[in-house]
Structure formats: C-alpha cells, structure tokens
Design a protein around this motif. Structure first.
Motif, PDB file in Angstrom:
ATOM      1  N   UNK A 288      37.215  26.873  38.542  1.00  0.00           N
ATOM      2  CA  UNK A 288      36.408  27.930  39.166  1.00  0.00           C
ATOM      3  C   UNK A 288      37.259  28.837  40.043  1.00  0.00           C
ATOM      4  N   UNK A 289      38.183  28.247  40.805  1.00  0.00           N
ATOM      5  CA  UNK A 289      39.038  29.045  41.689  1.00  0.00           C
ATOM      6  C   UNK A 289      39.868  30.058  40.917  1.00  0.00           C
ATOM      7  N   UNK A 290      40.438  29.622  39.800  1.00  0.00           N
ATOM      8  CA  UNK A 290      41.251  30.513  38.973  1.00  0.00           C
ATOM      9  C   UNK A 290      40.404  31.634  38.376  1.00  0.00           C
ATOM     10  N   UNK A 291      39.211  31.275  37.872  1.00  0.00           N
ATOM     11  CA  UNK A 291      38.334  32.272  37.272  1.00  0.00           C
ATOM     12  C   UNK A 291      37.895  33.307  38.299  1.00  0.00           C
ATOM     13  N   UNK A 292      37.548  32.841  39.497  1.00  0.00           N
ATOM     14  CA  UNK A 292      37.118  33.758  40.553  1.00  0.00           C
ATOM     15  C   UNK A 292      38.267  34.666  40.958  1.00  0.00           C
ATOM     16  N   UNK A 293      39.461  34.089  41.085  1.00  0.00           N
ATOM     17  CA  UNK A 293      40.627  34.873  41.472  1.00  0.00           C
ATOM     18  C   UNK A 293      40.948  35.965  40.464  1.00  0.00           C
ATOM     19  N   UNK A 294      40.922  35.610  39.178  1.00  0.00           N
ATOM     20  CA  UNK A 294      41.204  36.591  38.122  1.00  0.00           C
ATOM     21  C   UNK A 294      40.147  37.690  38.116  1.00  0.00           C
ATOM     22  N   UNK A 295      38.877  37.293  38.294  1.00  0.00           N
ATOM     23  CA  UNK A 295      37.787  38.273  38.307  1.00  0.00           C
ATOM     24  C   UNK A 295      37.935  39.244  39.467  1.00  0.00           C
ATOM     25  N   UNK A 296      38.216  38.712  40.655  1.00  0.00           N
ATOM     26  CA  UNK A 296      38.390  39.569  41.841  1.00  0.00           C
ATOM     27  C   UNK A 296      39.570  40.512  41.657  1.00  0.00           C
ATOM     28  N   UNK A 297      40.682  39.987  41.121  1.00  0.00           N
ATOM     29  CA  UNK A 297      41.869  40.819  40.905  1.00  0.00           C
ATOM     30  C   UNK A 297      41.569  41.952  39.926  1.00  0.00           C
ATOM     31  N   UNK A 298      40.837  41.635  38.861  1.00  0.00           N
ATOM     32  CA  UNK A 298      40.506  42.651  37.858  1.00  0.00           C
ATOM     33  C   UNK A 298      39.608  43.723  38.456  1.00  0.00           C
ATOM     34  N   UNK A 299      38.632  43.300  39.280  1.00  0.00           N
ATOM     35  CA  UNK A 299      37.731  44.262  39.931  1.00  0.00           C
ATOM     36  C   UNK A 299      38.501  45.142  40.911  1.00  0.00           C
ATOM     37  N   UNK A 300      39.432  44.545  41.666  1.00  0.00           N
ATOM     38  CA  UNK A 300      40.236  45.322  42.619  1.00  0.00           C
ATOM     39  C   UNK A 300      41.089  46.373  41.897  1.00  0.00           C
ATOM     40  N   UNK A 301      41.649  45.987  40.746  1.00  0.00           N
ATOM     41  CA  UNK A 301      42.437  46.947  39.962  1.00  0.00           C
ATOM     42  C   UNK A 301      41.572  48.122  39.530  1.00  0.00           C
ATOM     43  N   UNK A 302      40.341  47.817  39.129  1.00  0.00           N
ATOM     44  CA  UNK A 302      39.445  48.888  38.719  1.00  0.00           C
ATOM     45  C   UNK A 302      39.069  49.778  39.897  1.00  0.00           C
ATOM     46  N   UNK A 303      38.860  49.178  41.070  1.00  0.00           N
ATOM     47  CA  UNK A 303      38.536  49.967  42.261  1.00  0.00           C
ATOM     48  C   UNK A 303      39.688  50.901  42.611  1.00  0.00           C
ATOM     49  N   UNK A 304      40.913  50.385  42.521  1.00  0.00           N
ATOM     50  CA  UNK A 304      42.092  51.218  42.770  1.00  0.00           C
ATOM     51  C   UNK A 304      42.134  52.372  41.765  1.00  0.00           C
ATOM     52  N   UNK A 305      41.812  52.078  40.500  1.00  0.00           N
ATOM     53  CA  UNK A 305      41.794  53.122  39.481  1.00  0.00           C
ATOM     54  C   UNK A 305      40.778  54.205  39.794  1.00  0.00           C
ATOM     55  N   UNK A 306      39.594  53.783  40.262  1.00  0.00           N
ATOM     56  CA  UNK A 306      38.554  54.760  40.640  1.00  0.00           C
ATOM     57  C   UNK A 306      39.041  55.630  41.802  1.00  0.00           C
ATOM     58  N   UNK A 307      39.640  55.004  42.803  1.00  0.00           N
ATOM     59  CA  UNK A 307      40.143  55.745  43.970  1.00  0.00           C
ATOM     60  C   UNK A 307      41.223  56.743  43.567  1.00  0.00           C
TER      61      UNK A 307
END
Length: 200
Positions: A164-183
């Motif tokens: 679960x920790x790995x899955x959550x970490x990967x998901x958060x990282x992917x979302x952060x990358x997308x947020x950076x892309x939007x910005x």
C-alpha cells in the motif's frame, strides 16, 4: 499504459506549444491535464467510499467462479471450463486455494461427492501433480506440506496491504507531476499572452 497516453500527448503539446509559442496548444494541453487529474481524484475518492462494496463484489465473483469450477469438474451442464482455467491460474499465481481457504472445496457437497473428502484441485498444491486433485492430508494424517492453505481473496488483500505504501507513493508522485505540468502550462500561457505569440 493508459496513463502514458495523456502524458505523451501532454509532452507533445508542451514542446509543440513552448517551442513554437502556440498558445492554443498550451491551453488544450493544460485543460486536458486538469481533466485527467480531476478524473484520477474522483476515481480515488470513489474507490475509498466503495472499498467494502468492491471487496464484496470480488468475493462474490470468486465464489461464483469456484462453483462453476466444481460444476465443470462434476460434468454438469452448468459447468464452465473458462472458470476452471481462471481459478487454476489465480491459485497457481498467488499460491492460494479457494476464496478464504480450502473450505471452498472441502465443504462443497458436490466436490466431495466427485473427488472424495480432504481433497482440493491440483492447483491448490505446490508442484506439478499427475492427477487433477490434491490431498489436504498426507498418508499419516498430517497436513499436506505442499498445500496452499490461504484463501485467494485473503492473499490478494494481504499483497495489496503490504504494498500500500508503494502504491500510494507512486500515485502521489504521478499526481504531483501532473500538477507541475498544469502550473507550467498556465505560466507559459500567461507569458505568451503577455509577449505575444505567432500562429503556426
């Protein structure tokens, strides 16, 4: 794989927009990325809300497939060979047996009537067996050391929880990358609007 599609299209729009200073492409890219991001957030929320229901649905599906497996093994008209192949594949790949354990077979009257007591499918035991069934006990009455005693639903839940920790970490990282892309898209759009842009 599906996550790579918006990512690759986003990269194309980002580079195409930034190098050619095409504001329209940047706007399209930013909007699409925001929509994908919102979709991911909604999917996560729905999964959290209906976690119990999803688990129950999976359990019901496994039980239904095992019943079809047993019926096929018993040569009844309701049997399904595909169900047998699916359950065998799951049990072999996860080293598990039944939904919550071997009771899915040992407590089934139809299975016991066809294969005898204290037996399970060969896919519930380690190694390749000549027959299609496997004994849950050895000749001296002790438990079969090669038997997979843990249920498939319990085993899959255990695997998910342990990662679960790995899955959550990967998901958060992917979302952060997308947020950076939007910005970045927004910043570039403002810069082009301020400095002017040329159509391509």
């Amino acid at each position: 794989y599906s996550a790579l599609i918006p990512l690759s299209s986003g990269i194309n729009a980002e580079y195409g927009g930034s190098f050619r200073e095409n504001r329209i492409l940047l706007i399209i890219y930013t909007i699409l990325l925001v929509l994908v991001l919102l979709g991911e957030v909604v999917a996560i929320i729905i999964a959290m809300i209906y976690k119990g229901k999803i688990n129950d649905t999976i359990e019901d599906g496994l039980e239904e497939k095992i019943v079809s497996y047993i019926e096929y093994n018993n040569n009844t008209k309701n049997g399904d060979e595909d169900a047998k192949d699916i359950i065998d594949s799951i049990q072999v790949s996860l080293d598990c047996c039944g939904v919550h354990g071997i009771e899915s077979y040992t407590e089934s009257e139809m299975w016991v009537a066809t294969n005898g007591e204290n037996t399970v499918p060969a896919s519930c035991c380690e190694g390749e067996l000549e027959s299609e069934i496997c004994a849950t006990e050895s000749n001296n009455g002790t438990a079969n050391a090669d038997l997979y005693s843990e249920g498939c639903l319990d085993k899959s839940s255990s695997i998910l929880n342990s990662n679960a920790g790995l899955l959550i970490g990967v998901t958060i990282a992917f979302i952060l990358i997308q947020i950076v892309g939007v910005c970045l898209g927004c910043v570039l759009c403002k810069r082009i609007a301020r400095d002017g842009y040329k159509e391509v």
